[in-house]
Write a protein that holds these residues in place. Structure first.
Motif, PDB file in Angstrom:
ATOM      1  N   ARG A  42     -25.075   2.599   3.389  1.00 13.88           N
ATOM      2  CA  ARG A  42     -24.431   3.251   2.255  1.00 13.88           C
ATOM      3  C   ARG A  42     -24.204   2.024   1.265  1.00 13.88           C
ATOM      4  O   ARG A  42     -23.832   2.606   0.161  1.00 13.88           O
ATOM      5  CB  ARG A  42     -22.934   3.445   2.694  1.00 13.88           C
ATOM      6  CG  ARG A  42     -22.752   4.764   3.606  1.00 13.88           C
ATOM      7  CD  ARG A  42     -21.457   4.807   4.264  1.00 13.88           C
ATOM      8  NE  ARG A  42     -21.481   6.158   5.034  1.00 13.88           N
ATOM      9  CZ  ARG A  42     -20.767   7.313   4.547  1.00 13.88           C
ATOM     10  NH1 ARG A  42     -20.036   7.129   3.299  1.00 13.88           N
ATOM     11  NH2 ARG A  42     -20.767   8.386   5.293  1.00 13.88           N
ATOM     12  N   LYS A  43     -24.440   0.885   1.359  1.00 14.72           N
ATOM     13  CA  LYS A  43     -24.508  -0.103   0.254  1.00 14.72           C
ATOM     14  C   LYS A  43     -25.685  -0.168  -0.188  1.00 14.72           C
ATOM     15  O   LYS A  43     -25.957  -1.296  -1.120  1.00 14.72           O
ATOM     16  CB  LYS A  43     -23.936  -1.645   0.961  1.00 14.72           C
ATOM     17  CG  LYS A  43     -22.362  -1.471   1.281  1.00 14.72           C
ATOM     18  CD  LYS A  43     -21.316  -1.445   0.174  1.00 14.72           C
ATOM     19  CE  LYS A  43     -19.937  -1.288   0.647  1.00 14.72           C
ATOM     20  NZ  LYS A  43     -19.211  -1.292  -0.279  1.00 14.72           N
ATOM     21  N   LEU A  44     -26.607   0.528   0.293  1.00 12.81           N
ATOM     22  CA  LEU A  44     -28.447   0.493  -0.193  1.00 12.81           C
ATOM     23  C   LEU A  44     -28.861  -0.690   0.222  1.00 12.81           C
ATOM     24  O   LEU A  44     -30.348  -1.365  -0.326  1.00 12.81           O
ATOM     25  CB  LEU A  44     -28.249   0.504  -1.742  1.00 12.81           C
ATOM     26  CG  LEU A  44     -27.494   1.772  -2.282  1.00 12.81           C
ATOM     27  CD1 LEU A  44     -27.797   1.873  -3.936  1.00 12.81           C
ATOM     28  CD2 LEU A  44     -28.322   3.061  -1.824  1.00 12.81           C
ATOM     29  N   GLY A  45     -28.468  -1.561   0.996  1.00 12.65           N
ATOM     30  CA  GLY A  45     -28.966  -2.487   1.709  1.00 12.65           C
ATOM     31  C   GLY A  45     -29.641  -2.110   3.133  1.00 12.65           C
ATOM     32  O   GLY A  45     -29.458  -0.956   3.418  1.00 12.65           O
ATOM     33  N   LYS A  46     -30.444  -2.876   3.778  1.00 16.78           N
ATOM     34  CA  LYS A  46     -31.216  -2.759   4.836  1.00 16.78           C
ATOM     35  C   LYS A  46     -30.596  -3.295   5.941  1.00 16.78           C
ATOM     36  O   LYS A  46     -30.318  -4.420   5.817  1.00 16.78           O
ATOM     37  CB  LYS A  46     -32.611  -2.991   4.826  1.00 16.78           C
ATOM     38  CG  LYS A  46     -33.531  -2.741   3.600  1.00 16.78           C
ATOM     39  CD  LYS A  46     -33.571  -1.080   3.697  1.00 16.78           C
ATOM     40  CE  LYS A  46     -34.483  -0.618   2.495  1.00 16.78           C
ATOM     41  NZ  LYS A  46     -33.900  -0.773   1.235  1.00 16.78           N
ATOM     42  N   SER A  47     -30.209  -2.584   7.157  1.00 16.06           N
ATOM     43  CA  SER A  47     -29.369  -3.083   8.231  1.00 16.06           C
ATOM     44  C   SER A  47     -29.663  -2.305   9.275  1.00 16.06           C
ATOM     45  O   SER A  47     -29.940  -1.263   9.471  1.00 16.06           O
ATOM     46  CB  SER A  47     -27.815  -3.144   7.883  1.00 16.06           C
ATOM     47  OG  SER A  47     -27.411  -1.849   7.641  1.00 16.06           O
ATOM     48  N   ILE A  48     -29.232  -2.927  10.531  1.00 15.35           N
ATOM     49  CA  ILE A  48     -29.086  -2.336  11.773  1.00 15.35           C
ATOM     50  C   ILE A  48     -27.636  -2.497  12.329  1.00 15.35           C
ATOM     51  O   ILE A  48     -26.791  -3.426  11.923  1.00 15.35           O
ATOM     52  CB  ILE A  48     -30.004  -3.049  12.998  1.00 15.35           C
ATOM     53  CG1 ILE A  48     -29.734  -4.249  13.280  1.00 15.35           C
ATOM     54  CG2 ILE A  48     -31.420  -2.641  12.370  1.00 15.35           C
ATOM     55  CD1 ILE A  48     -30.445  -5.031  14.166  1.00 15.35           C
ATOM     56  N   ILE A  49     -27.156  -1.537  13.212  1.00 17.99           N
ATOM     57  CA  ILE A  49     -25.517  -1.681  13.651  1.00 17.99           C
ATOM     58  C   ILE A  49     -25.570  -2.320  14.776  1.00 17.99           C
ATOM     59  O   ILE A  49     -26.207  -1.890  15.795  1.00 17.99           O
ATOM     60  CB  ILE A  49     -25.387  -0.311  13.439  1.00 17.99           C
ATOM     61  CG1 ILE A  49     -25.603   0.467  12.066  1.00 17.99           C
ATOM     62  CG2 ILE A  49     -23.864   0.256  13.688  1.00 17.99           C
ATOM     63  CD1 ILE A  49     -25.368   2.185  12.081  1.00 17.99           C
ATOM     64  N   LEU A  50     -24.350  -3.090  14.770  1.00 13.73           N
ATOM     65  CA  LEU A  50     -23.916  -3.586  15.941  1.00 13.73           C
ATOM     66  C   LEU A  50     -22.680  -3.031  16.405  1.00 13.73           C
ATOM     67  O   LEU A  50     -21.713  -3.208  15.521  1.00 13.73           O
ATOM     68  CB  LEU A  50     -23.656  -5.086  15.718  1.00 13.73           C
ATOM     69  CG  LEU A  50     -22.616  -5.639  16.827  1.00 13.73           C
ATOM     70  CD1 LEU A  50     -23.435  -5.553  18.399  1.00 13.73           C
ATOM     71  CD2 LEU A  50     -22.528  -7.132  16.521  1.00 13.73           C
ATOM     72  N   GLN A  51     -22.501  -2.110  17.427  1.00 17.16           N
ATOM     73  CA  GLN A  51     -21.374  -1.436  17.877  1.00 17.16           C
ATOM     74  C   GLN A  51     -20.554  -2.322  19.038  1.00 17.16           C
ATOM     75  O   GLN A  51     -21.344  -2.734  19.799  1.00 17.16           O
ATOM     76  CB  GLN A  51     -21.583   0.137  18.234  1.00 17.16           C
ATOM     77  CG  GLN A  51     -20.069   0.627  18.883  1.00 17.16           C
ATOM     78  CD  GLN A  51     -20.547   2.087  19.505  1.00 17.16           C
ATOM     79  OE1 GLN A  51     -20.554   2.939  19.057  1.00 17.16           O
ATOM     80  NE2 GLN A  51     -20.680   1.815  20.980  1.00 17.16           N
ATOM     81  N   ALA A  52     -19.294  -2.783  18.791  1.00 15.54           N
ATOM     82  CA  ALA A  52     -18.823  -3.568  19.804  1.00 15.54           C
ATOM     83  C   ALA A  52     -17.369  -3.051  20.128  1.00 15.54           C
ATOM     84  O   ALA A  52     -16.574  -2.518  19.221  1.00 15.54           O
ATOM     85  CB  ALA A  52     -18.815  -5.069  19.373  1.00 15.54           C
ATOM     86  N   ILE A  53     -17.193  -3.696  21.316  1.00 12.22           N
ATOM     87  CA  ILE A  53     -15.578  -3.505  21.743  1.00 12.22           C
ATOM     88  C   ILE A  53     -15.256  -4.847  22.013  1.00 12.22           C
ATOM     89  O   ILE A  53     -15.963  -5.652  22.574  1.00 12.22           O
ATOM     90  CB  ILE A  53     -15.535  -2.430  23.122  1.00 12.22           C
ATOM     91  CG1 ILE A  53     -15.943  -1.091  22.561  1.00 12.22           C
ATOM     92  CG2 ILE A  53     -14.062  -2.542  23.500  1.00 12.22           C
ATOM     93  CD1 ILE A  53     -15.885  -0.086  24.024  1.00 12.22           C
ATOM     94  N   CYS A  54     -13.956  -5.072  21.504  1.00  4.02           N
ATOM     95  CA  CYS A  54     -13.419  -6.536  21.857  1.00  4.02           C
ATOM     96  C   CYS A  54     -11.877  -6.432  22.218  1.00  4.02           C
ATOM     97  O   CYS A  54     -11.438  -5.423  22.118  1.00  4.02           O
ATOM     98  CB  CYS A  54     -13.542  -7.317  20.604  1.00  4.02           C
ATOM     99  SG  CYS A  54     -12.184  -7.088  19.497  1.00  4.02           S
TER     100      CYS A  54
END
Length: 229
Positions: A42-54
């Motif tokens: 959404r920020k127009l950057g390139k990324s992969i997502i880290l989903q985490a529970i802490c």
């Protein structure tokens, strides 16, 4: 009761049945040229997502990493092993009945995943107060991501030709993050520019029964935390 004491006792009621906070974090990467659009967030950057529970102590207890940055947090959740197990075996396979996770409005509200009330400008004071207590407790996951990126500065941008290797680096950093915390190797200053992407995201798969059960449990928590006068 003193207002401060009342505030902390209310938080204790909420945190007493919370076993973790869940959220998604974008890690900037060098995206594959042929799949660049899929990795554009959404920020127009390139990324992969880290989903985490802490936990409250910022230890990661569940990690899912590798989805392209364009994917919504809700879709990452429903395609994770965590969600698949709950769907196949029921929430009791991972949670006792009274326990749950906390998540923001990017996620579906469930009896095992309590989110804040969405604010369309018509929230009651009670629900606004509930959202405040909820956010006050859930902030641990944002702090955990800040500590992760602050300690392992490589995560600010992963210049990996093989995108799978980027996921392996992120996963390794999460393990090392836990190792450091368990061994009291703390970081006093962590990254200060951690910002969430837009929190409202559409839930692509909806189960009416599960949503109703989640809403009922959230309303029960509302009555406990913020009783009607």
């Amino acid at each position: 009761m003193h207002p401060v004491a009342s505030h902390y006792s209310t938080l204790q009621i909420l945190t007493g049945c919370v076993i973790g906070a869940i959220d998604g974090c974008h890690i900037n990467v060098k995206a594959p040229i042929k799949q660049a659009d899929s990795y554009t967030n959404r920020k127009l950057g390139k990324s992969i997502i880290l989903q985490a529970i802490c936990t409250e102590g910022k230890l990661f207890t569940n990690i899912s990493v590798g989805f392209p940055g364009r994917v919504h947090d809700a879709r990452v959740l429903v395609n994770s092993e965590l969600y698949k197990r709950i769907s196949n075996e029921g929430p009791h396979s991972l949670f006792y009945n009274k326990y749950h996770l906390l998540g923001d409005t990017a996620y579906p509200n469930r009896n095992w995943l309590i989110t804040t009330y969405k604010d369309y400008g018509n929230l009651t004071q009670r629900k606004k107060k509930f959202n405040y207590f909820h956010s006050k407790t859930r902030v641990s996951i944002e702090c955990a991501f800040g500590l992760l990126k602050g300690r392992w500065r490589r995560l600010l941008y992963l210049n990996k030709t093989n995108i799978e290797n980027a996921s392996h680096v992120i996963l390794t950093c999460c393990f090392l993050h836990n190792f450091c915390l368990i061994n009291n190797d703390t970081l006093n200053e962590f990254i200060s520019d951690y910002h969430k992407f837009d929190t409202y995201q559409a839930v692509n798969r909806e189960n009416i029964t599960e949503r109703q059960q989640g809403n009922s449990k959230r309303d029960e928590l509302l009555d406990i935390l913020v009783p009607q006068i």
